[in-house]
Scaffold this motif. Structure first.
Motif, mmCIF file in Angstrom:
data_model
loop_
_atom_site.group_PDB
_atom_site.id
_atom_site.type_symbol
_atom_site.label_atom_id
_atom_site.label_comp_id
_atom_site.label_asym_id
_atom_site.label_seq_id
_atom_site.Cartn_x
_atom_site.Cartn_y
_atom_site.Cartn_z
ATOM 1 N N TRP A 1 38.689 3.024 -58.815
ATOM 2 C CA TRP A 1 38.097 2.944 -57.485
ATOM 3 C C TRP A 1 37.649 1.517 -57.204
ATOM 4 O O TRP A 1 37.260 0.782 -58.121
ATOM 5 C CB TRP A 1 36.878 3.874 -57.391
ATOM 6 N N VAL B 1 26.412 -2.412 -53.063
ATOM 7 C CA VAL B 1 25.872 -1.907 -54.325
ATOM 8 C C VAL B 1 24.618 -2.698 -54.689
ATOM 9 O O VAL B 1 23.593 -2.138 -55.083
ATOM 10 C CB VAL B 1 26.920 -2.014 -55.448
ATOM 11 N N TYR C 1 29.586 7.402 -56.809
ATOM 12 C CA TYR C 1 30.332 6.205 -56.435
ATOM 13 C C TYR C 1 30.802 6.250 -54.984
ATOM 14 O O TYR C 1 30.815 5.229 -54.298
ATOM 15 C CB TYR C 1 31.521 6.030 -57.378
ATOM 16 N N PHE D 1 32.503 3.275 -52.741
ATOM 17 C CA PHE D 1 33.747 3.152 -53.497
ATOM 18 C C PHE D 1 34.751 4.210 -53.027
ATOM 19 O O PHE D 1 34.367 5.283 -52.565
ATOM 20 C CB PHE D 1 33.483 3.344 -54.989
#
Length: 337
Positions: free
Chosen positions: A187, A194, A312, A317
């Motif tokens: 990914w 983040v 995620y 992602f």
């Protein structure tokens, strides 16, 4: 789906299109109505004896009787839009390989044979990024001998679902009795979101994996060879969230390599999960990666890890491609991913 100027569905693919990405429509059963049509998109990896085999993005192989086709056409190699930083499969494969280096290796044409005493499939498999320079059967025989000399089963790491991936090689391996043991996905996402997460305080960063970090890392057989693999990469950082005892509450690893920051080994104590600790680890590592000039992020996650995938996805992602480890026929020994 391909429609003629008269409004009829047409099959516009032939055996000459093997190796191309196609979209086909077929009848579920001969003679049923349009409501039973099934569409399949993927790489046409073979068309023999009246049977098509299409390898989908996730590596699944779909067998289709030629007689059931009602429409088909060649389609672009990838969808026009994809979330995440722009990157080719080869770029990401090489970046990922540099972040998890073996201790022993050899080149066979454009193939890289990698060994690390059995510590993870990623460090103990062939990365085939092109032509081995000899016929495939000869290359696979060489691979099996090479790993056999090291007391290891032979694995070949392949990918599907991206331009330049290896659907045809997957089909060739399966036809020769190689078994797909693990499928995971790589990914990608932007790094700044983040790092911008509120979490991140209380995380300790280090250049080395100390005894406490290793105590939380759940892999077995973490010896000298494993430590070399964990410490490999252009710029490696280890994150630790201290716990109430000697074992940390959470750990993580990041390798900064040019514009890319690769996250791995994010582990949280089972009793402390869903409290934001994984996000805290990744945020702290992302901030350090930004300071070193990275702007994009990647990570690998297994297809059955629902918790990690949800985490995620919430960070922005998205899957870029799937990758698979194929094991030689009748091999012995066990290697964890």
């Amino acid at each position: 789906m391909e429609i003629s100027s008269m409004g009829r569905l047409e099959v516009r693919i032939t055996t000459a299109d093997v190796g191309k990405r196609v979209s086909v429509r077929r009848l579920g059963h001969t003679g049923v109505t349009q409501e039973k049509f099934t569409d399949t998109v993927g790489v046409l990896t073979s068309w023999d004896d009246g049977v098509l085999v299409i390898t989908r993005r996730d590596g699944e192989r779909v067998r289709i009787e030629e007689s059931s086709l009602v429409a088909g056409k060649v389609v672009p190699a990838v969808p026009a839009r994809r979330r995440g930083p722009a990157a080719s499969y080869e770029e990401l494969a090489r970046v990922a390989a540099r972040s998890w280096r073996p201790v022993d290796g050899e080149r066979l044409g454009d193939w890289e044979l990698r060994a690390a005493g059995g510590f993870t499939r990623r460090a103990n498999s062939v990365l085939p990024l092109g032509d081995p320079g000899i016929p495939l059967d000869d290359a696979l025989a060489f691979v099996r001998r090479w790993y056999g000399e090291r007391g290891l089963p032979a694995y070949v790491q392949t990918a599907t679902g991206a331009v330049g991936a290896q659907e045809a090689l997957c089909a060739a391996l399966e036809a020769r009795g190689w078994t797909r043991e693990v499928t995971a996905e790589l990914w990608t996402g932007a790094l700044a979101p983040v790092a911008d997460r509120a979490e991140g305080s209380g995380v300790v960063l280090s250049r080395e994996a100390d005894a406490a970090w290793l105590a939380r890392y759940r892999r077995t057989g973490v010896g000298e060879v494993a430590l070399k693999v964990l410490g490999s990469g252009a710029s490696v950082w280890f994150a630790t969230v201290p716990g109430e005892g000697p074992v940390p509450a959470a750990v993580g690893r990041c390798v900064v390599d040019g514009r890319w920051a690769g996250f791995a080994a994010v582990e949280v104590a089972p009793e402390l999960r869903r409290r934001g600790l994984a996000g805290a680890v990744m945020a702290a590592l992302a901030r350090r990666a930004l300071e070193e000039g990275a702007s994009a992020a990647w990570l690998q996650v297994e297809t059955d890890n629902a918790g990690a995938r949800a985490l995620y996805a919430g960070m922005g992602f998205a899957a870029h491609h799937a990758y698979h480890h194929y094991r030689e026929p009748q091999a012995s020994g066990v290697v964890r991913n």
